[in-house]
Write an enzyme that holds these catalytic residues in place. Sequence first.
Site, PDB file in Angstrom:
ATOM      1  N   HIS A 104       0.840  -1.208   0.000  1.00  0.00           N
ATOM      2  CA  HIS A 104       0.000   0.000   0.000  1.00  0.00           C
ATOM      3  C   HIS A 104       0.874   1.257   0.000  1.00  0.00           C
ATOM      4  O   HIS A 104       2.057   1.208   0.345  1.00  0.00           O
ATOM      5  CB  HIS A 104      -0.843   0.047   1.282  1.00  0.00           C
ATOM      6  CG  HIS A 104      -1.919  -0.975   1.387  1.00  0.00           C
ATOM      7  ND1 HIS A 104      -2.064  -1.780   2.495  1.00  0.00           N
ATOM      8  CD2 HIS A 104      -2.921  -1.306   0.549  1.00  0.00           C
ATOM      9  CE1 HIS A 104      -3.117  -2.567   2.333  1.00  0.00           C
ATOM     10  NE2 HIS A 104      -3.651  -2.313   1.157  1.00  0.00           N
ATOM     11  N   CYS A 110      -1.976  -0.372  10.166  1.00  0.00           N
ATOM     12  CA  CYS A 110      -3.044  -1.270   9.677  1.00  0.00           C
ATOM     13  C   CYS A 110      -3.967  -1.726  10.792  1.00  0.00           C
ATOM     14  O   CYS A 110      -5.101  -2.106  10.537  1.00  0.00           O
ATOM     15  CB  CYS A 110      -2.463  -2.535   9.061  1.00  0.00           C
ATOM     16  SG  CYS A 110      -0.999  -2.297   8.121  1.00  0.00           S
TER      17      CYS A 110
END
Length: 256
Positions: free
Chosen positions: A163, A250
């Site tokens: 990401h 996350c």
Amino acid sequence: MRVLVRSIPDSFVDAVSPDPRRINIPKARKQHAAYVKGLQTLGGEVTVVDADEAHPDCVFVEDQAIVLTGHALITRAGHASRRGEAGPIRDALATLGLTIHEMAEPATLDGGDVLRVDKTLYVGRSGRTNSGGILALMQCFGPLGFGVVPVDVSVHNAQGYLHLKSMCSSPVDGLVLVAPDTLDPGRFEATHVIVVGDDEAHACNAVGIGRSVLIPGGCPNTAAALKEQGFGVIEVGTSEVRKADGALSCCSLIFS
Ligand code: CIR
């Protein structure tokens, strides 16, 4: 600050990973508990959503929503196996009083691709986030005063970065951390922009509250650089989430 986290299921051993390595579940839970405690120490009011055995990656709540200024955009995860994680996150955020927005197929977006720096949302166009997801982000947060800046992450996906926020993060206002040889640090307008060292690249992903930051354990140079610039530092173990391509940001949604 509010903090939303989700417990780790036994099925975490089956989390999505390009490089599957044996995850030690008791150790992962211990590290997660230290993470939660760290955020509580910084004043975070933590809500814990129960684990879901049917969704091995459910601990990674960041991917399921973008939460800003009283609004939550529930995402449609880029990996099909993760789409069923959203319901309990949406319900928990609604219970906390957030206005809920959703995106529709074929849009996909993982929260790990969205980096907020002040009123700018940098959004990675990645293997997980597509144009429809980026448009949904613009439609939701543009009217609320945020600018949305797409960043092409595909070349970095090839380097092993999943990401946008695998390469950078802004754990607290005024601070951006960047992994070496990835993004141009000069593009971020923040008082403190720190490029972490080669051997501590994963320390580019951090979380924090106020003037204190949680970073991965074993990154002494990053810890020293942060302390030198006036930030408090708490180190927490991340070995097990890293085996699942995860990092510190996350594992929570942090919002006021
Ligand atoms: C996945 O592949 O979706 C998970 N195993 C890792 C997600 C990490 N999330 C994040 O960086 N925001």
